[in-house]
Enzyme design. Sequence first.
Site, PDB file in Angstrom:
ATOM      1  N   ALA A   1       0.860  -1.184   0.000  1.00 36.71           N
ATOM      2  CA  ALA A   1       0.000   0.000   0.000  1.00 36.71           C
ATOM      3  C   ALA A   1       0.896   1.233   0.000  1.00 36.71           C
ATOM      4  O   ALA A   1       2.035   1.193   0.482  1.00 36.71           O
ATOM      5  CB  ALA A   1      -0.886  -0.013   1.237  1.00 36.71           C
TER       6      ALA A   1
ATOM      7  N   GLY B   1       0.432  -5.029   0.681  1.00 36.61           N
ATOM      8  CA  GLY B   1      -0.752  -5.027  -0.181  1.00 36.61           C
ATOM      9  C   GLY B   1      -0.469  -5.608  -1.560  1.00 36.61           C
ATOM     10  O   GLY B   1      -1.371  -6.141  -2.205  1.00 36.61           O
TER      11      GLY B   1
ATOM     12  N   GLU C   1      -0.874  -9.175  -1.103  1.00 36.90           N
ATOM     13  CA  GLU C   1      -2.320  -9.443  -0.922  1.00 36.90           C
ATOM     14  C   GLU C   1      -3.052  -9.404  -2.259  1.00 36.90           C
ATOM     15  O   GLU C   1      -3.941 -10.221  -2.508  1.00 36.90           O
ATOM     16  CB  GLU C   1      -2.914  -8.419   0.057  1.00 36.90           C
ATOM     17  CG  GLU C   1      -2.443  -8.681   1.471  1.00 36.90           C
ATOM     18  CD  GLU C   1      -2.876  -7.624   2.468  1.00 36.90           C
ATOM     19  OE1 GLU C   1      -2.658  -6.431   2.193  1.00 36.90           O
ATOM     20  OE2 GLU C   1      -3.421  -7.981   3.516  1.00 36.90           O
TER      21      GLU C   1
ATOM     22  N   GLU D   1       4.538  -5.292   6.932  1.00 37.92           N
ATOM     23  CA  GLU D   1       3.728  -4.331   7.689  1.00 37.92           C
ATOM     24  C   GLU D   1       4.158  -4.238   9.148  1.00 37.92           C
ATOM     25  O   GLU D   1       4.141  -3.174   9.757  1.00 37.92           O
ATOM     26  CB  GLU D   1       2.240  -4.731   7.641  1.00 37.92           C
ATOM     27  CG  GLU D   1       1.553  -4.437   6.321  1.00 37.92           C
ATOM     28  CD  GLU D   1       1.619  -5.599   5.344  1.00 37.92           C
ATOM     29  OE1 GLU D   1       2.529  -6.452   5.470  1.00 37.92           O
ATOM     30  OE2 GLU D   1       0.768  -5.648   4.440  1.00 37.92           O
TER      31      GLU D   1
HETATM   32  N1  CO8 Z   1       4.633   3.186  -0.441  1.00 39.58           N
HETATM   33  C1  CO8 Z   1       5.081   4.348  -0.937  1.00 39.58           C
HETATM   34  N2  CO8 Z   1       6.256   4.470  -1.598  1.00 39.58           N
HETATM   35  C2  CO8 Z   1       7.006   3.356  -1.728  1.00 39.58           C
HETATM   36  C3  CO8 Z   1       6.603   2.107  -1.224  1.00 39.58           C
HETATM   37  C4  CO8 Z   1       5.345   2.044  -0.547  1.00 39.58           C
HETATM   38  N3  CO8 Z   1       4.856   0.903  -0.082  1.00 39.58           N
HETATM   39  N4  CO8 Z   1       7.564   1.195  -1.499  1.00 39.58           N
HETATM   40  C5  CO8 Z   1       8.527   1.848  -2.165  1.00 39.58           C
HETATM   41  N5  CO8 Z   1       8.202   3.138  -2.314  1.00 39.58           N
HETATM   42  C6  CO8 Z   1       8.991   4.189  -2.979  1.00 39.58           C
HETATM   43  C7  CO8 Z   1      10.174   4.636  -2.130  1.00 39.58           C
HETATM   44  O1  CO8 Z   1       9.772   5.601  -1.180  1.00 39.58           O
HETATM   45  C8  CO8 Z   1      11.095   5.200  -3.192  1.00 39.58           C
HETATM   46  O2  CO8 Z   1      10.633   6.479  -3.565  1.00 39.58           O
HETATM   47  P1  CO8 Z   1      11.713   7.694  -3.766  1.00 39.58           P
HETATM   48  O3  CO8 Z   1      12.583   7.246  -4.926  1.00 39.58           O
HETATM   49  O4  CO8 Z   1      10.859   8.870  -4.082  1.00 39.58           O
HETATM   50  O5  CO8 Z   1      12.483   7.795  -2.477  1.00 39.58           O
HETATM   51  C9  CO8 Z   1      10.838   4.285  -4.398  1.00 39.58           C
HETATM   52  O6  CO8 Z   1       9.582   3.661  -4.148  1.00 39.58           O
HETATM   53  C10 CO8 Z   1      11.905   3.206  -4.549  1.00 39.58           C
HETATM   54  O7  CO8 Z   1      11.992   2.505  -3.319  1.00 39.58           O
HETATM   55  P2  CO8 Z   1      13.409   2.285  -2.541  1.00 39.58           P
HETATM   56  O8  CO8 Z   1      14.347   3.383  -2.874  1.00 39.58           O
HETATM   57  O9  CO8 Z   1      13.074   2.061  -1.103  1.00 39.58           O
HETATM   58  O10 CO8 Z   1      13.887   0.952  -3.260  1.00 39.58           O
HETATM   59  P3  CO8 Z   1      14.798  -0.198  -2.618  1.00 39.58           P
HETATM   60  O11 CO8 Z   1      15.117  -1.123  -3.749  1.00 39.58           O
HETATM   61  O12 CO8 Z   1      15.907   0.377  -1.852  1.00 39.58           O
HETATM   62  O13 CO8 Z   1      13.842  -0.963  -1.580  1.00 39.58           O
HETATM   63  C11 CO8 Z   1      11.812  -2.037  -0.872  1.00 39.58           C
HETATM   64  C12 CO8 Z   1      12.715  -1.652  -2.059  1.00 39.58           C
HETATM   65  C13 CO8 Z   1      12.515  -3.044   0.025  1.00 39.58           C
HETATM   66  C14 CO8 Z   1      10.549  -2.646  -1.479  1.00 39.58           C
HETATM   67  C15 CO8 Z   1      11.461  -0.741  -0.057  1.00 39.58           C
HETATM   68  O14 CO8 Z   1      11.013   0.249  -0.958  1.00 39.58           O
HETATM   69  C16 CO8 Z   1      10.397  -0.950   0.980  1.00 39.58           C
HETATM   70  O15 CO8 Z   1      10.674  -1.471   2.047  1.00 39.58           O
HETATM   71  N6  CO8 Z   1       9.159  -0.489   0.666  1.00 39.58           N
HETATM   72  C17 CO8 Z   1       8.047  -0.564   1.605  1.00 39.58           C
HETATM   73  C18 CO8 Z   1       7.526  -1.980   1.730  1.00 39.58           C
HETATM   74  C19 CO8 Z   1       6.414  -2.028   2.742  1.00 39.58           C
HETATM   75  O16 CO8 Z   1       6.560  -1.735   3.905  1.00 39.58           O
HETATM   76  N7  CO8 Z   1       5.213  -2.454   2.254  1.00 39.58           N
HETATM   77  C20 CO8 Z   1       4.048  -2.597   3.087  1.00 39.58           C
HETATM   78  C21 CO8 Z   1       3.234  -1.331   3.053  1.00 39.58           C
HETATM   79  S1  CO8 Z   1       1.853  -1.412   4.170  1.00 39.58           S
HETATM   80  C22 CO8 Z   1       0.718  -2.365   3.363  1.00 39.58           C
HETATM   81  O17 CO8 Z   1       0.916  -2.807   2.268  1.00 39.58           O
HETATM   82  C23 CO8 Z   1      -0.585  -2.613   4.095  1.00 39.58           C
HETATM   83  C24 CO8 Z   1      -1.646  -3.196   3.164  1.00 39.58           C
HETATM   84  C25 CO8 Z   1      -3.019  -2.959   3.734  1.00 39.58           C
HETATM   85  C26 CO8 Z   1      -4.126  -3.103   2.687  1.00 39.58           C
HETATM   86  C27 CO8 Z   1      -4.325  -1.899   1.817  1.00 39.58           C
HETATM   87  C28 CO8 Z   1      -5.373  -0.953   2.320  1.00 39.58           C
HETATM   88  C29 CO8 Z   1      -5.694   0.225   1.445  1.00 39.58           C
END
Ligand code: CO8
Length: 258
Positions: free
Chosen positions: A66, A109, A112, A132
């Site tokens: 998400a 998400g 999911e 999460e």
């Molecule tokens: N949300 C927003 N932006 C994101 C997300 C995210 N989930 N994941 C990555 N991005 C963005 C980063 O902020 C970054 O943006 P910018 O270049 O502007 O800084 C860009 O994508 C590239 O990401 P990274 O630089 O972090 O890339 P890496 O290769 O270093 O890392 C990862 C990749 C490991 C995937 C890392 O980006 C990460 O940990 N992302 C978050 C993963 C996460 O926590 N996901 C769970 C989110 S919560 C959720 O999904 C709950 C679901 C509930 C149901 C939905 C209800 C509506």
Amino acid sequence: MSDFTFIRTSVKDQVASIQLDRPKVLNALNRGMVTEVITAMEMFDRSDDVKVMMLSGKGRAFAAGADIDEMAGDGPIDFEMNNPFADWDRIAKVKKPVICAVHGFALGGGFELALACDMIFAADTAAFGFPEVNIGVMPGAGGTQRLTKLLGKPQALEWLWTGDKMSARKAYDYGVVTRLTAPELLFEETEAFARRLVKQPPLSLRLIKEAVDKAVDHPLDEGMQLERKNFYLLFASEDQKEGMNAFLEKRRPDFKGK
Ligand code: CO8
């Protein structure tokens, strides 16, 4: 094909493709994107030109979860009033086959969304997970339920509590992933499978999916009753006559979806 902002869609040879298209943020699922995904799925579910759907992500991830930017400021009342999960519930009601092609990350998400599809084909470089817990929340769009049904309680808890990333190979061993491919072959293999389903009688595919979904969530007896009703129903179809006649006449069937 149509006027979407966060996804791209196309149709070729009765296979519809839906592609998540926010590659700069690893296809983070904002609410608009989830609404567009289900809108496209329902549109293709109604279309006579489509028999099978494929879902994939553009760029280096399928979807990294998400959109944390969008979600970070939300409170419980926002969730209650906006009810973003209503869109997720509609995905489970799509009748046609939906195959998810996962390369790169399918997290939170994103995982999911993949689990809400009928099957996951994955590149052997893909990684799944529910991170999460690392940001102080938990899955909210079916992750705890669907993962547990596939893995059982202790294994599911291990992944959900640690937030560790599951390799595509591990996901394949668990039965989460149906087919594991080399990254460069992922779309080709997913499309080839979709094209195979295009040749199958659509009513059978539809009623089989309904019966299998019933098996996942309901007692055996209820599922058996539904299976039987669907079996009877197919004998009202032209495709049943065509399929059985073709067998008896030793020729290939030509299914019409009627
Ligand atoms: N949300 C927003 N932006 C994101 C997300 C995210 N989930 N994941 C990555 N991005 C963005 C980063 O902020 C970054 O943006 P910018 O270049 O502007 O800084 C860009 O994508 C590239 O990401 P990274 O630089 O972090 O890339 P890496 O290769 O270093 O890392 C990862 C990749 C490991 C995937 C890392 O980006 C990460 O940990 N992302 C978050 C993963 C996460 O926590 N996901 C769970 C989110 S919560 C959720 O999904 C709950 C679901 C509930 C149901 C939905 C209800 C509506």
